[in-house]
Design a protein around this motif. Structure first.
Motif, PDB file in Angstrom:
ATOM      1  N   GLN A  16      59.549  24.765 -23.965  1.00 39.38           N
ATOM      2  CA  GLN A  16      60.238  23.789 -23.050  1.00 39.38           C
ATOM      3  C   GLN A  16      60.391  22.335 -23.880  1.00 39.38           C
ATOM      4  OE1 GLN A  16      56.834  23.499 -20.468  1.00 39.38           O
ATOM      5  NE2 GLN A  16      57.917  25.318 -18.949  1.00 39.38           N
ATOM      6  N   PRO A  17      61.289  22.361 -24.865  1.00 42.00           N
ATOM      7  CA  PRO A  17      61.592  21.045 -25.335  1.00 42.00           C
ATOM      8  C   PRO A  17      61.880  19.965 -24.781  1.00 42.00           C
ATOM      9  CG  PRO A  17      63.022  22.942 -26.448  1.00 42.00           C
ATOM     10  CD  PRO A  17      62.322  23.463 -25.123  1.00 42.00           C
ATOM     11  N   ASN A  18      61.815  18.859 -24.972  1.00 43.53           N
ATOM     12  CA  ASN A  18      61.796  17.481 -24.193  1.00 43.53           C
ATOM     13  C   ASN A  18      61.082  17.395 -23.036  1.00 43.53           C
ATOM     14  OD1 ASN A  18      64.037  16.754 -26.040  1.00 43.53           O
ATOM     15  ND2 ASN A  18      65.372  18.094 -24.677  1.00 43.53           N
ATOM     16  N   GLN A  19      60.167  18.280 -23.009  1.00 38.44           N
ATOM     17  CA  GLN A  19      59.185  18.056 -21.687  1.00 38.44           C
ATOM     18  C   GLN A  19      58.083  16.883 -22.188  1.00 38.44           C
ATOM     19  OE1 GLN A  19      56.200  21.280 -21.158  1.00 38.44           O
ATOM     20  NE2 GLN A  19      56.153  20.558 -18.912  1.00 38.44           N
ATOM     21  N   GLN A  20      57.630  16.124 -21.307  1.00 36.52           N
ATOM     22  CA  GLN A  20      56.970  14.814 -21.516  1.00 36.52           C
ATOM     23  C   GLN A  20      55.457  15.030 -20.886  1.00 36.52           C
ATOM     24  OE1 GLN A  20      58.711  11.375 -20.213  1.00 36.52           O
ATOM     25  NE2 GLN A  20      60.822  11.647 -21.564  1.00 36.52           N
ATOM     26  N   HIS A  21      54.366  14.627 -21.719  1.00 34.98           N
ATOM     27  CA  HIS A  21      53.006  14.963 -21.051  1.00 34.98           C
ATOM     28  C   HIS A  21      52.419  13.343 -21.244  1.00 34.98           C
ATOM     29  CE1 HIS A  21      53.045  19.137 -21.171  1.00 34.98           C
ATOM     30  NE2 HIS A  21      53.757  19.060 -22.223  1.00 34.98           N
ATOM     31  N   GLU A  22      52.162  12.950 -19.967  1.00 37.39           N
ATOM     32  CA  GLU A  22      51.534  11.498 -19.885  1.00 37.39           C
ATOM     33  C   GLU A  22      50.129  11.571 -20.183  1.00 37.39           C
ATOM     34  OE1 GLU A  22      52.903   8.836 -19.478  1.00 37.39           O
ATOM     35  OE2 GLU A  22      55.145   9.772 -18.990  1.00 37.39           O
ATOM     36  N   LEU A  23      49.501  10.643 -21.284  1.00 29.68           N
ATOM     37  CA  LEU A  23      48.047  10.686 -21.566  1.00 29.68           C
ATOM     38  C   LEU A  23      47.434   9.779 -20.993  1.00 29.68           C
ATOM     39  CD1 LEU A  23      48.816  10.963 -25.652  1.00 29.68           C
ATOM     40  CD2 LEU A  23      48.582  12.673 -24.075  1.00 29.68           C
ATOM     41  N   ASN A  24      46.887  10.171 -19.755  1.00 30.14           N
ATOM     42  CA  ASN A  24      46.283   9.111 -18.606  1.00 30.14           C
ATOM     43  C   ASN A  24      44.709   9.687 -18.532  1.00 30.14           C
ATOM     44  OD1 ASN A  24      46.311  11.883 -17.461  1.00 30.14           O
ATOM     45  ND2 ASN A  24      48.225  11.078 -16.022  1.00 30.14           N
ATOM     46  N   ARG A  25      44.243  10.443 -19.528  1.00 23.55           N
ATOM     47  CA  ARG A  25      43.008  10.549 -19.617  1.00 23.55           C
ATOM     48  C   ARG A  25      42.323  10.279 -20.947  1.00 23.55           C
ATOM     49  NH1 ARG A  25      42.197  16.607 -17.115  1.00 23.55           N
ATOM     50  NH2 ARG A  25      43.108  16.196 -15.073  1.00 23.55           N
ATOM     51  N   ASP A  26      40.817   9.954 -20.786  1.00 27.01           N
ATOM     52  CA  ASP A  26      40.069   9.574 -22.103  1.00 27.01           C
ATOM     53  C   ASP A  26      40.020  10.760 -23.201  1.00 27.01           C
ATOM     54  OD1 ASP A  26      39.977   6.967 -21.127  1.00 27.01           O
ATOM     55  OD2 ASP A  26      37.893   7.371 -20.173  1.00 27.01           O
ATOM     56  N   THR A  27      39.901  11.829 -22.595  1.00 19.07           N
ATOM     57  CA  THR A  27      39.953  13.001 -23.357  1.00 19.07           C
ATOM     58  C   THR A  27      40.675  14.050 -23.049  1.00 19.07           C
ATOM     59  OG1 THR A  27      37.545  12.506 -24.146  1.00 19.07           O
ATOM     60  CG2 THR A  27      38.555  14.846 -24.524  1.00 19.07           C
ATOM     61  N   ILE A  28      41.755  14.580 -23.921  1.00 19.35           N
ATOM     62  CA  ILE A  28      42.817  15.466 -23.647  1.00 19.35           C
ATOM     63  C   ILE A  28      42.684  16.492 -24.676  1.00 19.35           C
ATOM     64  CG2 ILE A  28      45.152  15.803 -23.136  1.00 19.35           C
ATOM     65  CD1 ILE A  28      45.560  12.694 -22.392  1.00 19.35           C
ATOM     66  N   THR A  29      42.659  17.868 -24.070  1.00 19.54           N
ATOM     67  CA  THR A  29      42.720  18.893 -25.102  1.00 19.54           C
ATOM     68  C   THR A  29      43.959  19.680 -24.999  1.00 19.54           C
ATOM     69  OG1 THR A  29      41.865  20.430 -23.081  1.00 19.54           O
ATOM     70  CG2 THR A  29      40.281  19.311 -24.789  1.00 19.54           C
ATOM     71  N   ILE A  30      44.565  20.409 -25.966  1.00 17.57           N
ATOM     72  CA  ILE A  30      45.539  20.875 -26.260  1.00 17.57           C
ATOM     73  C   ILE A  30      45.462  22.232 -26.736  1.00 17.57           C
ATOM     74  CG2 ILE A  30      47.978  20.838 -27.414  1.00 17.57           C
ATOM     75  CD1 ILE A  30      47.454  17.929 -27.891  1.00 17.57           C
ATOM     76  N   GLY A  31      46.267  23.269 -26.214  1.00 18.65           N
ATOM     77  CA  GLY A  31      46.103  24.637 -26.786  1.00 18.65           C
ATOM     78  C   GLY A  31      46.724  25.583 -25.936  1.00 18.65           C
ATOM     79  N   ARG A  32      46.514  26.963 -26.385  1.00 19.64           N
ATOM     80  CA  ARG A  32      47.322  28.141 -25.383  1.00 19.64           C
ATOM     81  C   ARG A  32      46.626  28.360 -24.253  1.00 19.64           C
ATOM     82  NH1 ARG A  32      47.050  31.676 -29.214  1.00 19.64           N
ATOM     83  NH2 ARG A  32      45.800  33.052 -28.274  1.00 19.64           N
ATOM     84  N   ASP A  33      45.289  28.217 -24.171  1.00 18.47           N
ATOM     85  CA  ASP A  33      44.530  28.644 -23.060  1.00 18.47           C
ATOM     86  C   ASP A  33      44.798  27.699 -21.734  1.00 18.47           C
ATOM     87  OD1 ASP A  33      42.016  30.475 -22.417  1.00 18.47           O
ATOM     88  OD2 ASP A  33      41.845  28.819 -21.141  1.00 18.47           O
ATOM     89  N   ILE A  34      44.871  28.431 -20.615  1.00 18.38           N
ATOM     90  CA  ILE A  34      45.241  27.582 -19.407  1.00 18.38           C
ATOM     91  C   ILE A  34      44.259  26.569 -19.039  1.00 18.38           C
ATOM     92  CG2 ILE A  34      46.774  29.259 -18.479  1.00 18.38           C
ATOM     93  CD1 ILE A  34      44.567  30.278 -16.550  1.00 18.38           C
TER      94      ILE A  34
END
Length: 206
Positions: A16-34
């Motif tokens: 999904q190129p050009n998709q934007q994710h707003e960082l609106n939390r104090d802690t944000i995790t990134i990964g393949r798991d849902i």
């Protein structure tokens, strides 16, 4: 940190190129798991790959012992590292996210990576210039449309060919019938049963 500033991640390479994710939390995790806040469905990304933590200056990123590593501008992250506007975050070798700081007044005009980066903003295409009308108000001559000749259909020759083939077939069938009749007459000795043969002594002897 600028008052009213917003932070976001933009997918530059990967799903999904050009998709934007707003960082609106104090802690944000990134990964393949849902269960992650930002889900990146790519085989190079671990189930729980990295974590973003808000600081007084913005966000810092921490690698969560991922298999293929977390990178900032192609440098591998081994300890929590602060992020700056325009940093490129690499997840493995196939996913790249751009970290952007957006002020509350106006959107930035240059995306992450700078002018020399492959992610630099592309120029907006300009419309083609319009051709001025000819002098004197005369209209342009209409364009000549190509004329296509209709294919010539030789229906008469085709019909005659089928008539000849039919006649030849009928003649062949008639000849076969005559030959078969002659063979039957000869084998059964039926010459005398034919009216025209009864008057010929050579064939029929009383």
């Amino acid at each position: 940190m600028q008052p009213g500033a917003r932070f976001r991640l933009v997918v530059r390479r990967g799903p999904q190129p050009n998709q934007q994710h707003e960082l609106n939390r104090d802690t944000i995790t990134i990964g393949r798991d849902i269960t992650n806040d930002i889900v990146v469905n790519d085989p190079e990304v671990s189930r729980h790959h990295a974590r973003l933590v808000r600081t007084s200056a913005g966000f810092e990123i921490e690698d969560l012992r991922s298999t293929n590593g977390t990178f900032i501008n192609r440098h591998r992250v081994t300890t929590p590292q602060p992020l700056s506007n325009g940093d490129l975050i690499g997840l493995g070798e196939t996913v790249t996210l751009a970290y952007e700081v957006v002020s509350g007044k106006a959107e930035p005009t240059v995306v992450a990576g700078g002018a020399g980066s492959p992610y630099a903003q592309q120029p907006i295409p300009q419309p083609a210039p319009q051709v001025p009308p000819p002098p004197g108000g005369m209209p342009y001559p209409p364009q000549q449309q190509p004329v296509y000749a209709a294919p010539i259909q030789d229906s008469g020759g085709e019909r005659n060919r089928w008539i000849i083939i039919g006649c030849a077939g009928l003649t062949l069938i008639f000849c076969c019938v005559l030959v078969a009749a002659a063979i039957i007459i000869d084998q059964q000795n039926l010459y005398c049963d034919i009216p025209i043969m009864q008057n010929i002594e050579f064939f029929c002897v009383p």
